[in-house]
Design a protein around this motif. Sequence first.
Motif, mmCIF file in Angstrom:
data_model
loop_
_atom_site.group_PDB
_atom_site.id
_atom_site.type_symbol
_atom_site.label_atom_id
_atom_site.label_comp_id
_atom_site.label_asym_id
_atom_site.label_seq_id
_atom_site.Cartn_x
_atom_site.Cartn_y
_atom_site.Cartn_z
ATOM 1 N N GLY A 203 -22.277 6.305 0.306
ATOM 2 C CA GLY A 203 -23.217 7.418 0.295
ATOM 3 C C GLY A 203 -23.847 7.644 -1.054
ATOM 4 N N PRO A 204 -24.879 8.476 -1.095
ATOM 5 C CA PRO A 204 -25.608 8.705 -2.343
ATOM 6 C C PRO A 204 -24.741 9.409 -3.385
ATOM 7 C CG PRO A 204 -26.360 10.199 -0.617
ATOM 8 C CD PRO A 204 -25.448 9.219 0.046
ATOM 9 N N CYS A 205 -24.765 8.919 -4.601
ATOM 10 C CA CYS A 205 -24.100 9.583 -5.733
ATOM 11 C C CYS A 205 -22.633 9.873 -5.455
ATOM 12 C CB CYS A 205 -24.836 10.862 -6.123
ATOM 13 S SG CYS A 205 -26.526 10.583 -6.624
ATOM 14 N N LEU A 206 -21.910 8.875 -4.976
ATOM 15 C CA LEU A 206 -20.462 8.996 -4.773
ATOM 16 C C LEU A 206 -20.108 10.095 -3.778
ATOM 17 C CD1 LEU A 206 -19.250 8.807 -8.528
ATOM 18 C CD2 LEU A 206 -19.249 6.931 -6.887
ATOM 19 N N GLN A 207 -20.839 10.168 -2.656
ATOM 20 C CA GLN A 207 -20.560 11.260 -1.716
ATOM 21 C C GLN A 207 -19.183 11.130 -1.070
ATOM 22 O OE1 GLN A 207 -23.146 11.650 1.721
ATOM 23 N NE2 GLN A 207 -22.025 13.453 2.440
ATOM 24 N N GLN A 208 -18.797 9.890 -0.716
ATOM 25 C CA GLN A 208 -17.547 9.675 0.014
ATOM 26 C C GLN A 208 -16.701 8.674 -0.759
ATOM 27 O OE1 GLN A 208 -18.063 7.918 3.894
ATOM 28 N NE2 GLN A 208 -16.193 8.828 4.679
ATOM 29 N N ASN A 209 -15.419 8.926 -0.884
ATOM 30 C CA ASN A 209 -14.569 8.089 -1.720
ATOM 31 C C ASN A 209 -13.208 7.836 -1.092
ATOM 32 O OD1 ASN A 209 -16.190 7.834 -4.379
ATOM 33 N ND2 ASN A 209 -16.338 9.990 -3.817
ATOM 34 N N LEU A 210 -12.734 6.632 -1.309
ATOM 35 C CA LEU A 210 -11.425 6.210 -0.803
ATOM 36 C C LEU A 210 -10.587 5.735 -1.974
ATOM 37 C CD1 LEU A 210 -10.697 4.009 2.293
ATOM 38 C CD2 LEU A 210 -9.902 3.225 0.060
ATOM 39 N N VAL A 211 -9.314 6.105 -1.956
ATOM 40 C CA VAL A 211 -8.394 5.659 -3.005
ATOM 41 C C VAL A 211 -7.195 4.996 -2.339
ATOM 42 C CG1 VAL A 211 -6.843 6.387 -4.861
ATOM 43 C CG2 VAL A 211 -9.119 7.404 -4.665
ATOM 44 N N CYS A 212 -6.857 3.826 -2.855
ATOM 45 C CA CYS A 212 -5.729 3.074 -2.315
ATOM 46 C C CYS A 212 -4.807 2.727 -3.474
ATOM 47 C CB CYS A 212 -6.246 1.806 -1.632
ATOM 48 S SG CYS A 212 -4.950 0.754 -0.968
ATOM 49 N N LEU B 136 -9.291 14.360 -4.980
ATOM 50 C CA LEU B 136 -8.486 14.792 -3.842
ATOM 51 C C LEU B 136 -7.867 13.596 -3.110
ATOM 52 C CD1 LEU B 136 -7.513 17.100 -2.009
ATOM 53 C CD2 LEU B 136 -9.703 16.964 -0.787
ATOM 54 N N ALA B 137 -8.666 12.560 -2.917
ATOM 55 C CA ALA B 137 -8.144 11.371 -2.223
ATOM 56 C C ALA B 137 -6.997 10.760 -3.019
ATOM 57 C CB ALA B 137 -9.264 10.353 -2.014
ATOM 58 N N ALA B 138 -7.137 10.749 -4.349
ATOM 59 C CA ALA B 138 -6.074 10.182 -5.192
ATOM 60 C C ALA B 138 -4.803 11.015 -5.087
ATOM 61 C CB ALA B 138 -6.544 10.117 -6.643
ATOM 62 N N GLU B 139 -4.989 12.323 -5.057
ATOM 63 C CA GLU B 139 -3.832 13.214 -4.922
ATOM 64 C C GLU B 139 -3.126 12.958 -3.595
ATOM 65 O OE1 GLU B 139 -4.925 17.405 -5.401
ATOM 66 O OE2 GLU B 139 -3.395 17.850 -3.872
ATOM 67 N N LYS B 140 -3.921 12.874 -2.509
ATOM 68 C CA LYS B 140 -3.340 12.653 -1.177
ATOM 69 C C LYS B 140 -2.705 11.265 -1.072
ATOM 70 C CE LYS B 140 -4.716 16.583 0.671
ATOM 71 N NZ LYS B 140 -3.780 17.590 1.210
ATOM 72 N N ILE C 234 0.879 -1.183 0.000
ATOM 73 C CA ILE C 234 0.000 0.000 0.000
ATOM 74 C C ILE C 234 0.909 1.223 0.000
ATOM 75 C CG2 ILE C 234 -1.732 1.295 1.288
ATOM 76 C CD1 ILE C 234 -2.729 -1.388 2.399
ATOM 77 N N ARG C 235 1.022 1.891 -1.151
ATOM 78 C CA ARG C 235 1.902 3.057 -1.251
ATOM 79 C C ARG C 235 1.207 4.315 -0.742
ATOM 80 N NH1 ARG C 235 6.360 0.285 -1.228
ATOM 81 N NH2 ARG C 235 6.988 -0.571 -3.242
ATOM 82 N N GLY C 236 -0.090 4.298 -0.785
ATOM 83 C CA GLY C 236 -0.826 5.460 -0.298
ATOM 84 C C GLY C 236 -2.291 5.116 -0.171
ATOM 85 N N ILE C 237 -2.952 5.699 0.821
ATOM 86 C CA ILE C 237 -4.389 5.466 0.985
ATOM 87 C C ILE C 237 -4.982 6.713 1.615
ATOM 88 C CG2 ILE C 237 -3.994 4.237 3.178
ATOM 89 C CD1 ILE C 237 -6.496 2.529 2.476
ATOM 90 N N ASP C 238 -6.107 7.151 1.086
ATOM 91 C CA ASP C 238 -6.734 8.369 1.603
ATOM 92 C C ASP C 238 -8.216 8.334 1.245
ATOM 93 O OD1 ASP C 238 -5.689 11.260 2.646
ATOM 94 O OD2 ASP C 238 -7.464 11.492 1.395
ATOM 95 N N HIS C 239 -9.006 9.046 2.026
ATOM 96 C CA HIS C 239 -10.437 9.115 1.721
ATOM 97 C C HIS C 239 -10.973 10.495 2.043
ATOM 98 C CE1 HIS C 239 -11.639 8.608 6.045
ATOM 99 N NE2 HIS C 239 -10.437 8.082 6.095
ATOM 100 N N ARG C 240 -11.964 10.934 1.304
ATOM 101 C CA ARG C 240 -12.519 12.279 1.453
ATOM 102 C C ARG C 240 -14.028 12.232 1.262
ATOM 103 N NH1 ARG C 240 -8.245 15.738 3.248
ATOM 104 N NH2 ARG C 240 -6.636 14.131 3.168
ATOM 105 N N ILE C 241 -14.714 13.229 1.848
ATOM 106 C CA ILE C 241 -16.170 13.271 1.716
ATOM 107 C C ILE C 241 -16.602 14.610 1.131
ATOM 108 C CG2 ILE C 241 -16.690 14.190 4.031
ATOM 109 C CD1 ILE C 241 -18.952 12.007 4.144
ATOM 110 N N GLU C 242 -17.784 14.597 0.512
ATOM 111 C CA GLU C 242 -18.353 15.801 -0.098
ATOM 112 C C GLU C 242 -19.611 16.217 0.663
ATOM 113 O OE1 GLU C 242 -18.797 15.400 -4.376
ATOM 114 O OE2 GLU C 242 -16.992 14.157 -4.447
#
Lengths: 385, 168, 350
Positions: free
Chosen positions: C336-345, C254-258, C229-237
């Motif tokens: 969440g509805p319509c991709l409200q919260q997303n995590l990128v690993c 944003l999560a992908a950037e982080k 796991i080189r990076g993992i982050d999650h963000r909400i709208e």
Amino acid sequence: MAELCGVIGIGQTRYAAKRGDLSIAGLVREAALRALEDAGLEWKDIDAIVIGKAPDMFEGVMMPELYLADALGAVGKPILRVHTAGSVGGATAIVAASLVQAKIHERVLTVSFEKQSESNAMWALSLKQPFQVHVNAGAGGYFAPHIREYIHRSKAPDNIGILVAYKDRLNALKNPYAHLQIPGVTPEQIEQSPMLWEPIRFLESCPSSDGACAMVLADERNAERSGRSVAWVRGTAMRSEPTMFAGRDEVNPRAGRDCARDLYAQAGITDPRRDFDMAEIYVPFSWFEPMWLENLGFAEEGTGWKMVESGATMLDGDMPVNCSGGVLSSNAIGASGMVRFAEAAIQVRGDAGEHQIDGARLALGHAYGGGSQFFSMWAVSSEKP
Amino acid sequence: MTEKLPDKIETIITPISLEYEYTPGTASTIFLRGMKQGRILGQRCPVSGAVYVPPRGSSPTHGVPTEGEIEVSDHGTLRSFTVVHLPIPGSEVSPPFVAAIILLDGADQTCLHVVSGCEPSEVRMGMRLRAVWKNRADWDYSFENIRYFEPSGEPDVPIESFRRESSA
Amino acid sequence: MREVAVVSFAQSAARREPARNEVEILMPVVTQAVEASGIPRHEIGFTCSGSCDYLAGQAFSFVSAVDALGAWPPIVESHVEMDAAWALYEAWAKIQCGMADSALVFGFGKSSPGEIRDVLTLQLDPYYLAPLWPDTVSLAAIQARVLLESGKASERDLAEVAARSRRDAAANPGAHQRDPSGVDELLARDYLVSPLRVHDCAPISDGAAAVVLAAGDLARKVCDRPAWIRGIDHRIEPHALGLRDLATSPSTRLAAEKAGLGSVPPEVAELHAPFTSQELILREALSLDAGVRVNPSGGALGANVVMAAGLVRIGEAARSIREGEASRALAHATSGPCLQQNLVCLLEAD
């Protein structure tokens, strides 16, 4: 290896049977804003949010952190939602602390809440489980047989539960946030209150509350430059075991004993009764105080009730327990564990007002949940590790 | 506009209604089939040998499937109890009633049921109990085929003999 | 940061499960993941799971899952009321603290007992939105309409996502959507909720998935080719749909950037998109061009075990690395509805 973590801000709502003046979002904001103010920070200073609560059915909102994201200033930030039954408030604080200790974030806001008036909590806890006999009379009905077994094993006198309830109800009068406040309360009044689930009386039971609790946790650099008094996290521990299995000891569960041992090893505690200046222990029914005193190693097995009887756990005793009035006085279920953690931190920050223990330096926060099977604990100190 | 509006709205009621079709699972199916025939069936942990009744499909201490169909007695011992003075929402049982933790003969896992057929003041730990079944014609796929447990009249079991964490 | 890798992954064959309950579905999956990890069960330092009471229709439904673990002696364990991808995040943080060197992460759920479209409605604002009972497919259809009207995609693009996902799912024993229809055939079908057709929506799946994480040397010891796991982050709208441009996913970006996605594209991307339109939105947010192999597992359109589908994406991305199909892979989870919260690993081989 891990970064230090300190509590630099704490906020609680007034706990009440019904906070009709606030929406769910308003309730969590009341606690969060107070924690931010206490920390001298603003929403923009927070890197991430960790939120906890007990079953979603208490409010009828599934995964409410989605709806609460805006109210908690979480937009564009990470937000995690923890649920570990009654221990959740403690577990939530531990997850938040881990984000700081792991150097992932510098300042984390952690919040837990329950707005039980939005539905009927006893109903939610007594839902008929499919394929099972429906004799589930709420949490009291579940735990009362365990208490009876404790009394039998320890040969404790019948009045111990009343002594605990009397102490916590006196303490609650010194805590402006407490839900149940009964001025002039007497042991006789508790003894004469209706028997609900023998041997548990009405005034030996926790209320059903609306409320929220929040803390701001920070890494060493941010804690020190906050200018606030800091409650340093000296250790955190969690343990779980199955609800039911052949030969399980529900009265003195091993998960609780193991959890305490793990915590004490981290914090360098060898004699908890001597080393801790106070403890906030999750006691939803009075008799759980002596049970957990034993489980936590404050007393030998079978002798926790003697500590209660001697007055050791009173505000002026040598090992004060639940100076805030405890879960017996305020029980917003999802928040209750975090309130224990926060009240321990409030004590070592010297911020507890009328229920302050003079010179408290090291304090225990304890929470449990499920069928006495999920445990979360932390030790906080005014002294940096 | 003649209606006077309240200054403050404290409550709105939003009815929520969801329907679920529950799956008992394979282990509970064994138990419920037994109930239909007036038998109490459990399963055994292949590692510890402990008999789980009602079975839930797993040995909680070992994380492996429980096995077999083990019939246990409808007599048992009362391990602990409470006298409940509150009504249970949605239940026909009216207070005061005794809710008890019962260990059936042949089982290693306790179960929860109602004790009746005597005064609550007569109920005690270690008391021997037997199941009181519904009329055979009313047997369904349900644990509630057992209406309650009542004193069997056998001598009490010494409480000191109760095991703890030994068979785990 | 400590090096942490996915060293094993297991999942049940997703389908409607009328016979087994959650614990019976979960137990063999946990056993399989633990055995494949090469780490003895009692040496795994932390356990974290994701599930949801409203799926099960019971309060405290996660408690019974402990029965599947063999949690005796007691274990260090936690639970999120989220997709288990976030449980993996919690476990990753625990390992970063040095409080564990390995972790078992699992998610499980049955969508078939209730009407999942209606159940998910209870995720919405309880004062303004939920009382109107907009179901999850209708909300996704609104999002799809915004996407189509933006000119960034056509209904044919949606159908192409569906056709590719079905083709890939047919080769995945964990998936159950096996209808290999072509694009024209799919486009000829009726709308479910315009502009979405049935094949634009994830199937209703019951199941479980589990992953074992291990740190540094332990991972190298037990695994030939760990997926680091080189990076993992999650963000909400924001929650209110009216506050968002539904044709974009800034929280994913944003999560992908982080997480450190940077300018080097992954070879494989496993995107948690329960609707075809959402895959297109995610691909744009992550700047994935045509060279990136998207959802070789068939994605959530092939099997959508709610509360585990995000973790499955991480498991599948890790598998592509462990089996040598990729050296850099991206996994995404949503809530969440319509991709409200997303995590990128972001995962990589050595």
